[in-house]
Design a protein around this motif. Structure first.
Motif, PDB file in Angstrom:
ATOM      1  N   GLN A   1       0.817  -1.212   0.000  1.00  0.00           N
ATOM      2  CA  GLN A   1       0.000   0.000   0.000  1.00  0.00           C
ATOM      3  C   GLN A   1       0.851   1.263   0.000  1.00  0.00           C
ATOM      4  OE1 GLN A   1      -2.413  -0.678   3.487  1.00  0.00           O
ATOM      5  NE2 GLN A   1      -3.962  -1.883   2.363  1.00  0.00           N
ATOM      6  N   ALA A   2       2.089   1.146   0.498  1.00  0.00           N
ATOM      7  CA  ALA A   2       2.995   2.295   0.520  1.00  0.00           C
ATOM      8  C   ALA A   2       3.763   2.438  -0.792  1.00  0.00           C
ATOM      9  CB  ALA A   2       3.975   2.158   1.674  1.00  0.00           C
ATOM     10  N   GLY A   3       3.550   1.516  -1.740  1.00  0.00           N
ATOM     11  CA  GLY A   3       4.173   1.634  -3.055  1.00  0.00           C
ATOM     12  C   GLY A   3       5.406   0.784  -3.262  1.00  0.00           C
ATOM     13  N   VAL A   4       5.723  -0.079  -2.312  1.00  0.00           N
ATOM     14  CA  VAL A   4       6.901  -0.930  -2.449  1.00  0.00           C
ATOM     15  C   VAL A   4       6.612  -2.035  -3.463  1.00  0.00           C
ATOM     16  CG1 VAL A   4       8.434  -2.546  -1.251  1.00  0.00           C
ATOM     17  CG2 VAL A   4       7.685  -0.448  -0.114  1.00  0.00           C
TER      18      VAL A   4
ATOM     19  N   ARG B   1      16.726  -7.872   0.629  1.00  0.00           N
ATOM     20  CA  ARG B   1      17.376  -6.632   0.220  1.00  0.00           C
ATOM     21  C   ARG B   1      16.322  -5.612  -0.188  1.00  0.00           C
ATOM     22  NH1 ARG B   1      20.588  -9.072   2.432  1.00  0.00           N
ATOM     23  NH2 ARG B   1      22.606  -9.901   1.725  1.00  0.00           N
ATOM     24  N   PHE B   2      16.552  -4.351   0.150  1.00  0.00           N
ATOM     25  CA  PHE B   2      15.651  -3.260  -0.245  1.00  0.00           C
ATOM     26  C   PHE B   2      16.469  -2.165  -0.904  1.00  0.00           C
ATOM     27  CE2 PHE B   2      13.365   0.739   0.549  1.00  0.00           C
ATOM     28  CZ  PHE B   2      12.158   0.424  -0.061  1.00  0.00           C
ATOM     29  N   ASN B   3      16.105  -1.830  -2.149  1.00  0.00           N
ATOM     30  CA  ASN B   3      16.845  -0.807  -2.897  1.00  0.00           C
ATOM     31  C   ASN B   3      15.928  -0.155  -3.922  1.00  0.00           C
ATOM     32  OD1 ASN B   3      19.140   0.715  -3.648  1.00  0.00           O
ATOM     33  ND2 ASN B   3      19.553  -0.693  -5.350  1.00  0.00           N
ATOM     34  N   ASN B   4      15.915   1.169  -3.924  1.00  0.00           N
ATOM     35  CA  ASN B   4      15.126   1.933  -4.905  1.00  0.00           C
ATOM     36  C   ASN B   4      13.658   1.509  -4.924  1.00  0.00           C
ATOM     37  OD1 ASN B   4      17.363   3.458  -5.737  1.00  0.00           O
ATOM     38  ND2 ASN B   4      17.968   1.890  -7.232  1.00  0.00           N
ATOM     39  N   GLY B   5      13.084   1.303  -3.754  1.00  0.00           N
ATOM     40  CA  GLY B   5      11.665   0.978  -3.665  1.00  0.00           C
ATOM     41  C   GLY B   5      11.329  -0.459  -4.012  1.00  0.00           C
ATOM     42  N   ILE B   6      12.357  -1.321  -4.205  1.00  0.00           N
ATOM     43  CA  ILE B   6      12.131  -2.723  -4.560  1.00  0.00           C
ATOM     44  C   ILE B   6      12.647  -3.602  -3.412  1.00  0.00           C
ATOM     45  CG2 ILE B   6      12.687  -4.594  -6.150  1.00  0.00           C
ATOM     46  CD1 ILE B   6      13.039  -2.497  -8.333  1.00  0.00           C
ATOM     47  N   LEU B   7      11.773  -4.469  -2.938  1.00  0.00           N
ATOM     48  CA  LEU B   7      12.138  -5.399  -1.863  1.00  0.00           C
ATOM     49  C   LEU B   7      12.341  -6.782  -2.466  1.00  0.00           C
ATOM     50  CD1 LEU B   7      12.459  -5.659   1.249  1.00  0.00           C
ATOM     51  CD2 LEU B   7      10.068  -6.409   1.305  1.00  0.00           C
ATOM     52  N   GLN B   8      13.583  -7.276  -2.377  1.00  0.00           N
ATOM     53  CA  GLN B   8      13.909  -8.608  -2.879  1.00  0.00           C
ATOM     54  C   GLN B   8      13.838  -9.605  -1.726  1.00  0.00           C
ATOM     55  OE1 GLN B   8      17.756  -8.292  -4.815  1.00  0.00           O
ATOM     56  NE2 GLN B   8      16.771  -7.879  -6.782  1.00  0.00           N
ATOM     57  N   ILE B   9      13.020 -10.629  -1.920  1.00  0.00           N
ATOM     58  CA  ILE B   9      12.815 -11.641  -0.886  1.00  0.00           C
ATOM     59  C   ILE B   9      13.187 -13.001  -1.472  1.00  0.00           C
ATOM     60  CG2 ILE B   9      11.140 -12.689   0.689  1.00  0.00           C
ATOM     61  CD1 ILE B   9       9.453 -10.180   0.402  1.00  0.00           C
TER      62      ILE B   9
END
Length: 319
Positions: free
Chosen positions: A263-266, A280-288
């Motif tokens: 909802q926050a745009g991630v 990892r979180f970078n430039n609004g992208i969360l890698q899981i």
């Protein structure tokens, strides 16, 4: 002469003497508490919340907490067959093994959070039979050793059931006794496995639970992991360090839920690592990392989580 109530003046005082004696006897019989306990009964609140079978062995009893249950008796004969296999392979004297374990009985008992009621002979027998069973099971699996009379190695479904039971909190042996028996000089000198070189017990553990360890982000690659550094109290303790590395510091805020992040745009992507904590979180992208969890793995994760909440302040798997 009696008082107005009809009772002798000293009746109350006299009645308190046996009561005091009884309480003092109970106080004197209290077993000492050990600061080193690592093996717990699952708290009732978890049993009420989850399926009780998640925490209860279905095929094999390991250690004293479920010893003697009628539903687990079928495996007892096979455990003794593996003990015989252990004795034949190591050419070790049974009395020597009993003495070795009895010398460490106090330490072994201290690993359990509750007072173990078994007498010394029964307790030592449990430790020996169960430790030999696990060692031979791991060796047979690692070297793919099987014969027509081995009902475990010839039945993959049974191995799966046993592996699930071996990862239950209430079904643990202290890890040090497994290593002590495995690293007897005769074990490596007289091993008839037909495999050159020596294998460590932690490597056997990693191979046997490769799927389960992979699901919690553990690296079972023997070329990448320094197995000499691996230390743990029992099987559920081993995936914590150093197989699994965690960078979360004490006091780190708990992350928002996936829904809140979305909802926050991630944006979300599947990470390239299998490491459980490789987020990892970078430039609004969360890698899981992608984690494949089977039904049995859910049970294992729950048991690790309960162990953490019973023993550790830093609950990594629970988080």
């Amino acid at each position: 002469m009696s008082n107005n109530d009809g009772a002798a003046p000293n009746d109350t005082e006299n009645a308190s003497i046996p009561l005091e004696t009884s309480i003092r006897e109970k106080l004197q019989k209290l077993p000492p508490l050990s600061p080193s306990c690592f093996i717990y009964r699952v708290p009732e609140r978890f049993r009420l919340r989850d399926n009780p079978n998640v925490y209860t062995p279905q095929v094999v009893s390991i250690g004293p907490l479920h010893r003697g249950k009628e539903t687990l008796q079928d495996m007892e004969e096979h455990k003794y067959r593996y003990l015989q296999q252990f004795l034949d392979r190591t050419e070790e004297n049974l009395l020597v093994l009993y003495t070795k374990i009895r010398d460490q009985e106090a330490d072994l008992r201290s690993y359990y959070a509750e007072n173990i009621k078994f007498c010394s002979n029964d307790f030592v027998t449990i430790m020996l039979v169960d430790a030999a069973f696990i060692i031979e099971l791991f060796l047979n699996h690692y070297f793919n050793i099987a014969n027509s009379t081995d009902r475990i190695m010839s039945a993959p479904f049974l191995i799966n059931d046993i592996s699930s039971d071996l990862l239950l909190l209430e079904n643990q042996l202290p890890f040090f006794i497994l290593e002590d028996l495995f690293y007897l000089e005769e074990v490596n000198r007289n091993s008839n496995s037909g495999v050159n070189g020596k294998v460590s017990f932690i490597q056997l553990f990693g191979k046997f639970f490769e799927q389960e360890l992979g699901a919690v982000g553990a690296d079972c690659n023997s070329e990448m992991v320094n197995f000499c550094e691996v230390r743990g109290a029992h099987f559920l303790d081993l995936p914590r360090e150093p197989l699994v590395r965690c960078t979360r510091n004490e006091g780190t805020p708990i992350a928002p839920s996936i829904t809140e992040l979305h909802q926050a745009g991630v944006k979300f992507e599947v990470g390239s690592t299998r490491h459980l904590f490789g987020i990892r979180f970078n430039n609004g992208i969360l890698q899981i990392p992608k984690i494949e969890i089977s039904g049995c793995m859910v049970d294992t994760l729950r048991n690790i989580a309960v162990f953490e909440q019973c023993h550790y302040l830093n609950s990594r798997i629970t988080d």
